[in-house]
Design a protein around this motif. Structure first.
Motif, PDB file in Angstrom:
ATOM      1  N   GLU A 101       0.803  -1.228   0.000  1.00  0.00           N
ATOM      2  CA  GLU A 101       0.000   0.000   0.000  1.00  0.00           C
ATOM      3  C   GLU A 101       0.833   1.275   0.000  1.00  0.00           C
ATOM      4  N   GLY A 102       2.157   1.136   0.028  1.00  0.00           N
ATOM      5  CA  GLY A 102       3.033   2.295  -0.061  1.00  0.00           C
ATOM      6  C   GLY A 102       3.363   2.913   1.288  1.00  0.00           C
ATOM      7  N   PRO A 103       4.348   3.805   1.289  1.00  0.00           N
ATOM      8  CA  PRO A 103       4.823   4.422   2.529  1.00  0.00           C
ATOM      9  C   PRO A 103       3.752   5.231   3.261  1.00  0.00           C
ATOM     10  N   SER A 104       2.755   5.725   2.535  1.00  0.00           N
ATOM     11  CA  SER A 104       1.721   6.527   3.197  1.00  0.00           C
ATOM     12  C   SER A 104       0.899   5.701   4.173  1.00  0.00           C
ATOM     13  N   THR A 105       1.010   4.377   4.084  1.00  0.00           N
ATOM     14  CA  THR A 105       0.305   3.523   5.030  1.00  0.00           C
ATOM     15  C   THR A 105       0.814   3.753   6.461  1.00  0.00           C
ATOM     16  N   LEU A 106       2.063   4.171   6.590  1.00  0.00           N
ATOM     17  CA  LEU A 106       2.603   4.491   7.914  1.00  0.00           C
ATOM     18  C   LEU A 106       1.856   5.670   8.519  1.00  0.00           C
ATOM     19  N   GLU A 107       1.539   6.650   7.680  1.00  0.00           N
ATOM     20  CA  GLU A 107       0.792   7.821   8.139  1.00  0.00           C
ATOM     21  C   GLU A 107      -0.563   7.395   8.702  1.00  0.00           C
ATOM     22  N   ALA A 108      -1.269   6.575   7.959  1.00  0.00           N
ATOM     23  CA  ALA A 108      -2.586   6.129   8.395  1.00  0.00           C
ATOM     24  C   ALA A 108      -2.494   5.340   9.694  1.00  0.00           C
ATOM     25  N   SER A 109      -1.540   4.447   9.772  1.00  0.00           N
ATOM     26  CA  SER A 109      -1.418   3.572  10.937  1.00  0.00           C
ATOM     27  C   SER A 109      -0.991   4.335  12.180  1.00  0.00           C
ATOM     28  N   PHE A 110      -0.040   5.241  12.052  1.00  0.00           N
ATOM     29  CA  PHE A 110       0.389   6.013  13.207  1.00  0.00           C
ATOM     30  C   PHE A 110      -0.673   7.031  13.622  1.00  0.00           C
ATOM     31  N   SER A 111      -1.499   7.457  12.683  1.00  0.00           N
ATOM     32  CA  SER A 111      -2.618   8.322  13.034  1.00  0.00           C
ATOM     33  C   SER A 111      -3.585   7.586  13.953  1.00  0.00           C
ATOM     34  N   VAL A 112      -3.849   6.325  13.652  1.00  0.00           N
ATOM     35  CA  VAL A 112      -4.718   5.507  14.502  1.00  0.00           C
ATOM     36  C   VAL A 112      -4.084   5.333  15.884  1.00  0.00           C
ATOM     37  N   LEU A 113      -2.785   5.070  15.921  1.00  0.00           N
ATOM     38  CA  LEU A 113      -2.103   4.930  17.207  1.00  0.00           C
ATOM     39  C   LEU A 113      -2.193   6.232  18.002  1.00  0.00           C
ATOM     40  N   GLY A 114      -1.998   7.357  17.333  1.00  0.00           N
ATOM     41  CA  GLY A 114      -2.104   8.651  18.000  1.00  0.00           C
ATOM     42  C   GLY A 114      -3.487   8.879  18.580  1.00  0.00           C
ATOM     43  N   GLN A 115      -4.500   8.498  17.820  1.00  0.00           N
ATOM     44  CA  GLN A 115      -5.871   8.640  18.318  1.00  0.00           C
ATOM     45  C   GLN A 115      -6.093   7.764  19.542  1.00  0.00           C
ATOM     46  N   ALA A 116      -5.556   6.554  19.521  1.00  0.00           N
ATOM     47  CA  ALA A 116      -5.700   5.650  20.671  1.00  0.00           C
ATOM     48  C   ALA A 116      -5.000   6.228  21.900  1.00  0.00           C
ATOM     49  N   ALA A 117      -3.824   6.796  21.702  1.00  0.00           N
ATOM     50  CA  ALA A 117      -3.087   7.398  22.827  1.00  0.00           C
ATOM     51  C   ALA A 117      -3.842   8.595  23.386  1.00  0.00           C
TER      52      ALA A 117
END
Length: 153
Positions: A101-117
């Motif tokens: 899915e490309g490097p931008s998948t890191l953005e999406a995934s870390f955004s979810v982690l940030g929301q959880a935190a």
């Protein structure tokens, strides 16, 4: 992608509160891994780092007593956590996500982690009480007038 550039990309993405809409199944799997692989202490590290970075803004700079040394230590701890999450705890999921899915998948995934935190931060009873204090100062009649009559009126 260079590691330093990827780290900066991930950090900036994590600070963004804008949800990424093009997340695919590999990004979803990585997000789940990141959230399930972080402890409450890890989430605390992330929240402290975000606070330290936000405290650099001129509008709030005077409200924090953080020193440059403390900020550097928080950045080191957060960088170590990001590295551990991507290179160890969620390595397979991260590799698949970037591959398919490309490097931008890191953005999406870390955004979810940030929301959880942040959810963990705001679920704290002291923080919730502080947030509730805002309600004491709202001009309820004026807000109700702004929305006009409701069905219950």
């Amino acid at each position: 992608m260079r590691v330093k550039k990827m780290g900066l990309f991930v950090a900036l993405a994590w600070l963004s509160s804008v949800p990424v809409s093009n997340a695919g199944p590999y990004s979803d799997d990585l997000s789940k891994c990141l959230v399930s692989s972080t402890t409450p202490s890890d989430k605390g590290t992330l929240v402290k780092w975000v606070f330290a970075m936000a405290a650099l803004h001129p509008e709030v700079k005077g409200t924090s007593a953080l020193t440059a040394e403390q900020r550097t230590e928080l950045s080191k701890n957060t960088a170590a956590l990001f590295t551990d999450l991507i290179a160890k705890r969620c390595k397979d999921k991260a590799q698949e996500a970037v591959k398919y899915e490309g490097p931008s998948t890191l953005e999406a995934s870390f955004s979810v982690l940030g929301q959880a935190a942040m959810m963990e931060l705001f679920s704290n009873s002291d923080v919730a009480a502080g947030l509730a204090e805002l309600g004491k100062f709202l001009d309820t009649p004026e807000l109700e007038a702004a929305f006009g009559p409701t069905e219950s009126n």
